[in-house]
Write a protein that holds these residues in place. Sequence first.
Motif, short mmCIF file in Angstrom:
data_model
loop_
_atom_site.label_atom_id
_atom_site.label_comp_id
_atom_site.label_asym_id
_atom_site.label_seq_id
_atom_site.Cartn_x
_atom_site.Cartn_y
_atom_site.Cartn_z
N ASN A 159 -23.35 10.33 41.74
CA ASN A 159 -24.74 11.25 41.58
C ASN A 159 -24.23 12.20 42.64
O ASN A 159 -23.36 12.50 43.87
N ARG A 160 -25.01 13.51 42.13
CA ARG A 160 -24.45 14.64 42.45
C ARG A 160 -24.17 15.03 44.53
O ARG A 160 -23.73 15.01 45.62
N GLU A 161 -25.69 14.58 45.12
CA GLU A 161 -25.80 14.63 46.18
C GLU A 161 -25.05 13.63 47.08
O GLU A 161 -24.64 14.10 47.64
N GLU A 162 -24.79 12.83 46.26
CA GLU A 162 -24.28 11.49 47.15
C GLU A 162 -22.63 11.89 47.85
O GLU A 162 -21.97 11.94 48.38
N ALA A 163 -22.18 12.70 46.36
CA ALA A 163 -20.66 13.36 46.01
C ALA A 163 -20.68 14.62 47.27
O ALA A 163 -19.62 14.44 48.09
N GLU A 164 -21.38 15.00 47.06
CA GLU A 164 -22.04 16.47 48.10
C GLU A 164 -21.50 16.19 49.42
O GLU A 164 -20.19 16.90 50.20
N ASP A 165 -22.01 14.59 50.24
CA ASP A 165 -22.79 14.48 51.38
C ASP A 165 -20.69 13.47 51.62
O ASP A 165 -20.16 14.24 53.15
N CYS A 166 -20.32 13.17 51.03
CA CYS A 166 -19.22 12.35 50.69
C CYS A 166 -18.10 13.60 51.29
O CYS A 166 -17.30 13.36 52.53
N LEU A 167 -18.51 14.59 50.48
CA LEU A 167 -16.90 15.10 50.29
C LEU A 167 -17.10 15.98 51.83
O LEU A 167 -16.00 16.46 52.92
N GLN A 168 -17.91 16.39 52.12
CA GLN A 168 -17.71 16.55 53.44
C GLN A 168 -17.99 16.01 54.44
O GLN A 168 -17.13 16.44 55.45
N GLU A 169 -18.07 14.32 54.79
CA GLU A 169 -17.62 13.42 55.41
C GLU A 169 -16.20 13.96 55.77
O GLU A 169 -15.39 13.52 56.38
N VAL A 170 -15.47 13.93 53.98
CA VAL A 170 -13.89 14.17 53.51
C VAL A 170 -13.46 14.70 54.99
O VAL A 170 -12.54 14.77 55.77
N PHE A 171 -13.99 16.19 54.95
CA PHE A 171 -13.37 17.48 55.85
C PHE A 171 -13.79 17.48 56.73
O PHE A 171 -12.76 17.57 57.70
N THR A 172 -14.81 16.99 57.36
CA THR A 172 -15.35 15.86 58.85
C THR A 172 -14.37 15.88 59.29
O THR A 172 -13.39 15.45 60.87
N GLN A 173 -14.18 13.92 58.66
CA GLN A 173 -13.00 13.33 59.31
C GLN A 173 -11.96 13.51 59.29
O GLN A 173 -11.13 13.86 60.04
N LEU A 174 -10.62 14.53 58.41
CA LEU A 174 -9.80 14.86 58.26
C LEU A 174 -9.37 16.18 59.63
O LEU A 174 -8.81 15.99 59.93
N TRP A 175 -11.03 17.05 59.84
CA TRP A 175 -10.90 17.92 60.97
C TRP A 175 -10.27 16.99 62.67
O TRP A 175 -9.97 16.96 63.51
N GLU A 176 -11.04 15.83 62.21
CA GLU A 176 -11.49 15.07 63.18
C GLU A 176 -10.17 13.95 63.61
O GLU A 176 -9.44 13.33 64.75
N LYS A 177 -9.83 13.73 62.39
CA LYS A 177 -8.19 12.71 62.73
C LYS A 177 -7.03 13.41 61.77
O LYS A 177 -6.49 12.97 62.05
N ALA A 178 -6.67 15.08 61.75
CA ALA A 178 -5.76 15.05 61.50
C ALA A 178 -4.41 14.93 61.83
O ALA A 178 -3.44 14.70 60.92
N GLU A 179 -4.13 14.21 63.41
CA GLU A 179 -2.99 13.68 63.66
C GLU A 179 -2.59 12.79 63.08
O GLU A 179 -1.79 12.24 62.99
N GLN A 180 -3.87 12.33 62.13
CA GLN A 180 -2.83 10.44 61.48
C GLN A 180 -1.91 10.70 60.54
O GLN A 180 -1.51 10.43 59.80
N PHE A 181 -2.42 12.43 59.67
CA PHE A 181 -1.60 12.95 59.03
C PHE A 181 0.01 13.12 59.35
O PHE A 181 0.52 13.97 60.27
N ASP A 182 0.75 12.35 58.55
CA ASP A 182 2.24 11.94 58.65
C ASP A 182 3.41 12.41 57.50
O ASP A 182 3.29 11.47 56.07
N ALA A 183 3.39 14.09 57.44
CA ALA A 183 4.73 14.81 56.08
C ALA A 183 5.33 13.37 55.56
O ALA A 183 5.71 13.82 54.83
N SER A 184 5.89 13.11 56.92
CA SER A 184 7.03 12.06 56.35
C SER A 184 6.20 10.89 55.44
O SER A 184 7.37 9.92 54.46
N ARG A 185 5.80 10.87 55.53
CA ARG A 185 4.87 9.51 55.06
C ARG A 185 4.34 10.08 53.28
O ARG A 185 3.86 9.00 52.15
#
Length: 180
Positions: free
Chosen positions: A33-59
């Motif tokens: 579903n295109r609309e659902e996919a667009e919303d989900c993609l936005q949520e992914v990048f919002t989560q990335l912004w909010e939780k960027a500190e969870q990224f660990d380059a060593s992993r």
Amino acid sequence: MNRLQNGDKDALRLLYRKYNRILFSMIASILKNREEAEDCLQEVFTQLWEKAEQFDASRGKVYSFLVTMARNKAIDRTRSRAYKNSKKEDHTISDFTLTPESNKNNPYEDLEMEERASVVRKALQKLSDKEQKVLQVAYFQGLSQSQIASKLDIPLGTVKYRMRQGMIKLRENLIPDELR
């Protein structure tokens, strides 16, 4: 990612430009579903912004981190009650293209995506047919391991084994020897 972890909005913009098309395609293939996919993609990048500190380059790499986030977010959405209720509407992905509107006609991004897809396809072809099938069902249909076992009529332990072996082989095929 370091810049993003320090609150740099331009870093988020750059990551979005680089990865939104491939993430959108994966999410759309799961949600259908295109609309659902667009919303989900936005949520992914919002989560990335909010939780960027969870990224660990060593992993792992940024790409793997984003793919995992997007896949998990899409699967969560398929399992939610709101998604199941909205699925009754007839706005399937077959009515649309699999790319977000904002990035059409960018030949450099198209070329980069084609090259990545080619590398991944070649790596997948090196797996056994059984490993390929389990991974394709998991990642492109968004099914859990128990759902895959039911769909393919094979034991859950077999699904787990094939997925693990397939992922190990994919990693070996995708990571250059000098980086291992």
